[in-house]
Each structure stands twice: as C-alpha cells, then as structure tokens.
Write an enzyme that holds these catalytic residues in place. Sequence first.
Site, PDB file in Angstrom:
ATOM      1  N   CYS A 115     -30.735 -69.187 -41.207  1.00 48.89           N
ATOM      2  CA  CYS A 115     -29.850 -70.321 -40.934  1.00 48.89           C
ATOM      3  C   CYS A 115     -28.521 -69.788 -40.446  1.00 48.89           C
ATOM      4  O   CYS A 115     -27.863 -69.033 -41.145  1.00 48.89           O
ATOM      5  CB  CYS A 115     -29.644 -71.168 -42.198  1.00 48.89           C
ATOM      6  SG  CYS A 115     -28.507 -72.545 -41.961  1.00 48.89           S
ATOM      7  N   GLY A 116     -28.130 -70.176 -39.271  1.00 46.68           N
ATOM      8  CA  GLY A 116     -26.881 -69.676 -38.709  1.00 46.68           C
ATOM      9  C   GLY A 116     -25.678 -70.356 -39.327  1.00 46.68           C
ATOM     10  O   GLY A 116     -25.772 -71.106 -40.290  1.00 46.68           O
TER      11      GLY A 116
END
Length: 284
Positions: A115-116
């Site tokens: 997840c950025g």
Amino acid sequence: MGRVTERRRVLRIRDGVVGHRADTLVAEEPLEIRLNGRPLAITMRTPGDDFALAVGFLVSEGVLASADDVASVVYCAGATADGHNTYNVVDVALAPGVPLPDIALERNVYTSSSCGLCGKASLDAVRTATRMPPLDPGIPRLTPELLSGLPDRLRAAQRVFDRTGGLHAAALFDGGGELLDVREDVGRHNAVDKLVGRALREGLLPLAGRVLMVSGRASFELVQKAVMAGIPVLAAVSAPSSLAVDLAAESGLTLVGFLRGSSMNVYAGESRFSFADTPEGARS
C-alpha cells in the site's frame, strides 16, 4: 546494488513427495527517499530503477513536474557495519527556484510494498496541483478490443515474475496498444513510480494519450499517480476502491477494472470509449 531476486532453501511437498530445493524469491528491501538532504519517505521495494522510483514518487506528490525541476539524484551513504554502501538511500536535490513542498517540512512517511502513501496530503497534492495540464477527455480513443489485449502483453513482458511468481508490474501503452515500457516491483505503486520517474527523466511528462496497465487492483494511490503524470487511462485486472473511482471521476481519468479477456468494467471516464464496431442490441 541490491539484487532483484534471491535464492532460499525450501522444503517442497508435491503429491506426497518431500524434498529440499532452492527457490527463487523476489527481493524486498527498504529505500529511504530524501529531498534536499532531508528524509522524506521510506518504501519497501525491489531494488532497481531506484532513481526513477524516487523522482516518480515526487511526481505523484506534486513536487516535480519536469526534468528541469531536478538538480541531481544520488545514492547516499546508507552504510553497513563494515562501511559498504547499501544503496538503500536516495537523495533528490531540487533545482534552484523549485519550492520545497510542505510534505518535506511536515512529516516523514512510511509506505509499504502493498500500500503506497495515502492520506490528506496525497489527496491535496492531486486536487491542488496546478503544474499539470488537465486530462483531455477525448484522448485516447478506446475500444474494448484494444484494452482486451493489454493484460496478455503485460504478462508476457514480466521477466522477473516468470522466475519468482511474486512480483507486480505496471506497463505503459500508447493509444494504439503498443507497449512502451514496463517495470516490475514487489509493490504496484513502486512499479508505477518507476515508470513515471523514467518518463520524467526522459522529458516525456505529461504522458498524454497513454494507457497505464497494472497487475492487481486499482487503488487510490495508483489513480493519484496516473493523474499527476498526466496519464488519462488506468486499467487493472482486479477491482478498484471506492476512493479510486471517486478520484478518477473527479479528475477526468478513465478507470477500467476487472480487465480479463473481453470482459471489463468501466468505472469512470467512459466518454473516451468508442463502440462503433459493437453490434446493434449488444449494448444495454
């Protein structure tokens, strides 16, 4: 520099047969991104294209818009105990006159490989950015036939995936479906950053008329990165999130999910589609 893959000894069980063997795994290491010498973010990534990853990340955060905004990109001395460089710290120096953004002053950020970066500052970067031109609502013209061939082309270009089975990919296509570039990484958002960063360093931003194809799902972060790079179309093989759909609709981006063979869902930006070859009565 770090290796893209590593070997590990595993116990393999197949149809009742037990034995040891060497297995190839995708490498995952931390990369610290610094801006003008100050720590900004740490992401877990697959080593390789680190400079492109760093500047691509800064494009998505609204810091960079062209190669002229960058004075230099260098590895810093992230040293091991014996004094060797780990090549896990990259510093991006802004060109004279490029303002230092609030994100460099207010926070340090950790982003995972799955997840950025996601938060108010990321959303504000998209909604308040004035350095990127608006997305042209008519370019490129899309057909279901054109999009249906992209997943196979992406998969065929995934060289490291063939050896590890554990890597995401992002590919950039032109409006005719020709593959322009592909990057792999343990994280989808990193693969996109590498694509965008390479484009920025080659003076190709904004990426008008291009199609971004990603493995896996379409998250808010990926829509954010596409919009900030000027990419008008994002296609994914899996589902989008609700925030991704909202941001795509707000930004004028065409968002396609569940792209598998001739089937797909268009969640936003359907005005770019042409159905001239669709038989009468085949649309509802």
